[in-house]
Motif scaffolding. Sequence first.
Motif, mmCIF file in Angstrom:
data_model
loop_
_atom_site.group_PDB
_atom_site.id
_atom_site.type_symbol
_atom_site.label_atom_id
_atom_site.label_comp_id
_atom_site.label_asym_id
_atom_site.label_seq_id
_atom_site.Cartn_x
_atom_site.Cartn_y
_atom_site.Cartn_z
ATOM 1 N N VAL A 123 -20.711 34.827 -25.043
ATOM 2 C CA VAL A 123 -20.042 36.123 -24.759
ATOM 3 C C VAL A 123 -18.784 35.830 -25.538
ATOM 4 O O VAL A 123 -17.900 34.847 -25.297
ATOM 5 C CB VAL A 123 -19.653 36.316 -23.255
ATOM 6 N N SER A 124 -18.348 36.587 -26.739
ATOM 7 C CA SER A 124 -17.467 36.243 -27.547
ATOM 8 C C SER A 124 -16.949 37.709 -28.161
ATOM 9 O O SER A 124 -17.046 38.770 -27.912
ATOM 10 C CB SER A 124 -18.039 35.365 -28.772
ATOM 11 N N GLY A 125 -15.734 37.225 -28.688
ATOM 12 C CA GLY A 125 -14.947 38.569 -29.550
ATOM 13 C C GLY A 125 -14.330 39.443 -28.244
ATOM 14 O O GLY A 125 -13.437 38.867 -27.387
ATOM 15 N N THR A 126 -14.373 40.630 -28.754
ATOM 16 C CA THR A 126 -13.867 41.626 -27.596
ATOM 17 C C THR A 126 -14.750 42.115 -26.611
ATOM 18 O O THR A 126 -14.270 43.084 -25.894
ATOM 19 C CB THR A 126 -13.333 42.865 -28.565
ATOM 20 N N THR A 127 -15.813 41.364 -26.546
ATOM 21 C CA THR A 127 -16.754 41.751 -25.393
ATOM 22 C C THR A 127 -16.154 41.821 -24.102
ATOM 23 O O THR A 127 -15.572 40.872 -23.683
ATOM 24 C CB THR A 127 -17.985 40.761 -25.478
ATOM 25 N N ALA A 128 -16.298 43.109 -23.340
ATOM 26 C CA ALA A 128 -15.318 43.253 -22.198
ATOM 27 C C ALA A 128 -16.159 43.057 -20.830
ATOM 28 O O ALA A 128 -15.731 42.513 -20.023
ATOM 29 C CB ALA A 128 -14.713 44.573 -22.172
ATOM 30 N N SER A 129 -17.432 43.360 -20.914
ATOM 31 C CA SER A 129 -18.204 43.508 -19.625
ATOM 32 C C SER A 129 -19.654 43.123 -20.044
ATOM 33 O O SER A 129 -20.473 43.752 -20.431
ATOM 34 C CB SER A 129 -18.217 44.905 -19.040
ATOM 35 N N VAL A 130 -20.031 41.886 -19.500
ATOM 36 C CA VAL A 130 -21.543 41.378 -19.460
ATOM 37 C C VAL A 130 -21.682 40.876 -18.213
ATOM 38 O O VAL A 130 -21.004 39.813 -17.687
ATOM 39 C CB VAL A 130 -21.642 40.481 -20.444
ATOM 40 N N GLN A 131 -22.577 41.487 -17.336
ATOM 41 C CA GLN A 131 -22.895 40.698 -16.059
ATOM 42 C C GLN A 131 -24.226 39.838 -16.384
ATOM 43 O O GLN A 131 -25.037 40.266 -16.807
ATOM 44 C CB GLN A 131 -23.178 41.974 -15.136
ATOM 45 N N VAL A 132 -23.837 38.557 -15.831
ATOM 46 C CA VAL A 132 -25.089 37.430 -16.011
ATOM 47 C C VAL A 132 -25.337 37.142 -14.774
ATOM 48 O O VAL A 132 -24.691 36.528 -13.998
ATOM 49 C CB VAL A 132 -24.335 36.581 -16.982
ATOM 50 N N THR A 133 -26.548 37.589 -14.385
ATOM 51 C CA THR A 133 -26.818 37.039 -12.969
ATOM 52 C C THR A 133 -28.218 36.880 -12.583
ATOM 53 O O THR A 133 -29.319 37.580 -13.394
ATOM 54 C CB THR A 133 -26.657 38.667 -12.136
ATOM 55 N N GLU A 134 -28.592 36.206 -11.507
ATOM 56 C CA GLU A 134 -29.893 35.814 -11.422
ATOM 57 C C GLU A 134 -30.652 35.408 -12.426
ATOM 58 O O GLU A 134 -31.969 35.619 -12.236
ATOM 59 C CB GLU A 134 -30.437 37.009 -10.512
ATOM 60 N N ASN A 135 -30.516 34.648 -13.515
ATOM 61 C CA ASN A 135 -31.186 34.016 -14.472
ATOM 62 C C ASN A 135 -31.405 32.622 -14.136
ATOM 63 O O ASN A 135 -30.737 31.764 -13.360
ATOM 64 C CB ASN A 135 -30.246 34.185 -15.730
ATOM 65 N N ILE A 145 -31.015 29.386 -16.131
ATOM 66 C CA ILE A 145 -30.359 28.774 -17.523
ATOM 67 C C ILE A 145 -30.671 27.333 -17.549
ATOM 68 O O ILE A 145 -29.847 26.926 -16.405
ATOM 69 C CB ILE A 145 -29.232 29.370 -17.789
ATOM 70 N N TYR A 146 -30.997 26.729 -18.425
ATOM 71 C CA TYR A 146 -31.167 25.187 -18.065
ATOM 72 C C TYR A 146 -31.518 24.762 -19.754
ATOM 73 O O TYR A 146 -32.545 24.995 -20.379
ATOM 74 C CB TYR A 146 -31.981 24.475 -17.263
ATOM 75 N N GLY A 147 -31.203 23.131 -19.860
ATOM 76 C CA GLY A 147 -31.682 22.546 -20.988
ATOM 77 C C GLY A 147 -31.454 23.083 -22.318
ATOM 78 O O GLY A 147 -32.068 22.559 -23.512
ATOM 79 N N ASN A 148 -29.996 24.001 -22.568
ATOM 80 C CA ASN A 148 -29.824 24.093 -23.802
ATOM 81 C C ASN A 148 -28.747 23.240 -24.066
ATOM 82 O O ASN A 148 -28.142 22.447 -23.301
ATOM 83 C CB ASN A 148 -29.096 25.737 -23.720
ATOM 84 N N THR A 149 -28.439 23.237 -25.487
ATOM 85 C CA THR A 149 -27.645 22.242 -26.090
ATOM 86 C C THR A 149 -26.107 22.307 -25.679
ATOM 87 O O THR A 149 -25.340 21.580 -25.610
ATOM 88 C CB THR A 149 -27.751 21.910 -27.216
ATOM 89 N N GLY A 150 -25.844 23.609 -25.449
ATOM 90 C CA GLY A 150 -24.304 24.060 -24.939
ATOM 91 C C GLY A 150 -24.430 24.352 -23.636
ATOM 92 O O GLY A 150 -25.498 24.143 -22.839
ATOM 93 N N VAL A 151 -23.428 25.084 -23.127
ATOM 94 C CA VAL A 151 -23.150 25.375 -21.733
ATOM 95 C C VAL A 151 -24.137 26.450 -21.264
ATOM 96 O O VAL A 151 -24.541 27.235 -22.398
ATOM 97 C CB VAL A 151 -21.644 25.529 -21.419
ATOM 98 N N GLY A 152 -24.356 26.802 -20.041
ATOM 99 C CA GLY A 152 -25.308 27.835 -19.598
ATOM 100 C C GLY A 152 -24.613 29.415 -20.129
ATOM 101 O O GLY A 152 -25.339 29.913 -20.710
ATOM 102 N N ILE A 153 -23.403 29.493 -19.712
ATOM 103 C CA ILE A 153 -22.782 30.656 -20.220
ATOM 104 C C ILE A 153 -21.396 30.461 -20.616
ATOM 105 O O ILE A 153 -20.731 29.778 -20.273
ATOM 106 C CB ILE A 153 -22.605 31.647 -18.961
ATOM 107 N N ASP A 154 -21.111 30.553 -21.959
ATOM 108 C CA ASP A 154 -20.011 30.382 -22.668
ATOM 109 C C ASP A 154 -19.106 31.716 -22.940
ATOM 110 O O ASP A 154 -19.605 32.340 -23.804
ATOM 111 C CB ASP A 154 -20.516 29.687 -24.021
ATOM 112 N N LEU A 155 -18.033 31.727 -22.523
ATOM 113 C CA LEU A 155 -17.116 32.695 -22.884
ATOM 114 C C LEU A 155 -16.034 32.245 -23.943
ATOM 115 O O LEU A 155 -15.296 31.195 -23.661
ATOM 116 C CB LEU A 155 -16.315 32.979 -21.492
#
Length: 296
Positions: A221-233, A235-245
């Motif tokens: 989630v980047s830039g001017t993005t104001a509202s993203v609900q990330v829920t009940e997913n 998320i694993y095994g990616n090379t970066g963090v699960g949720i990156d603001l």
Amino acid sequence: GTVGVGNVALDQVARPELEIVDGAGLAVGLDVAAPDTAVRNLAIYGFGTGTQTGDIRIQNVDSTLTVIERNVIGMTADGADPGGGSRSQYQGIYVDGADGGLIRNNLIGYTGYSGINLNLGATGWMIADNEIRGVGQTNSGWDAVNLVWNSGATIVGNLIENNVAPGIDVALGSNALIENNTIRGNASATELFGIDFEDAAGTNTVRWNLISGNTGAGVLVSGTTASVQVTENVIYGNTGVGIDLSSTNLIGDGVTLNDPGDIDSGPNSFQNFPVLTGAATNGTTVTIAGSLESTA
């Protein structure tokens, strides 16, 4: 097979009996410019001469009844990679200025740019029950599903796997619902994420998705993005963090430290993350202790 946390069934695509192949360097294979059109049960590949061209284009159509379903796009009729110069060099499906259509139960792969590109004015599309693999062969900055300057897309029940490009990018769009997809093993070049919201507006939701094995963050989630609900997913095994603001677009910047009172500004208001301090079980119940300092 199944996709997403909900184990939604992914329908198979029958091998088409009709195969359309470009042999003359044409810009577009099928150009849909009439309302209430359905494209079904064919294989098509090899088309495209620029970013607004490809195998199937839907442009400036005032209709909610455009349907693209049960096709093999960017591949031969038996689902094989055409290889090299025989590939579709640009988009698999390109939509511009057409609202409210349905892209369902297609097998899409090995295009030079995006598998599905919804551009300016493509409002309210449903993308469901598709398998997208191997896209971004020429330019990996065009994602498996690329949403630019459009609103209200619903992306549900798809398998987006093993693409050179990232999985789903909502760039300058709004009000997207991304639900019960499997987004796995994507991104290997310049843009690194499973799902990205870049300067997105409105209220966006990411829920019940399985997001794993991608290069970069699971959800960025980047830039001017104001509202993203990330829920009940899951998320694993990616090379970066699960949720990156992230303060940076397209590749993420890792963990953003919590701030007292959660008063800083940025994507998703740089929402503080919870701090877990302990966990215990009595054999039937797991109790997790922690804290969250937030204004949300």
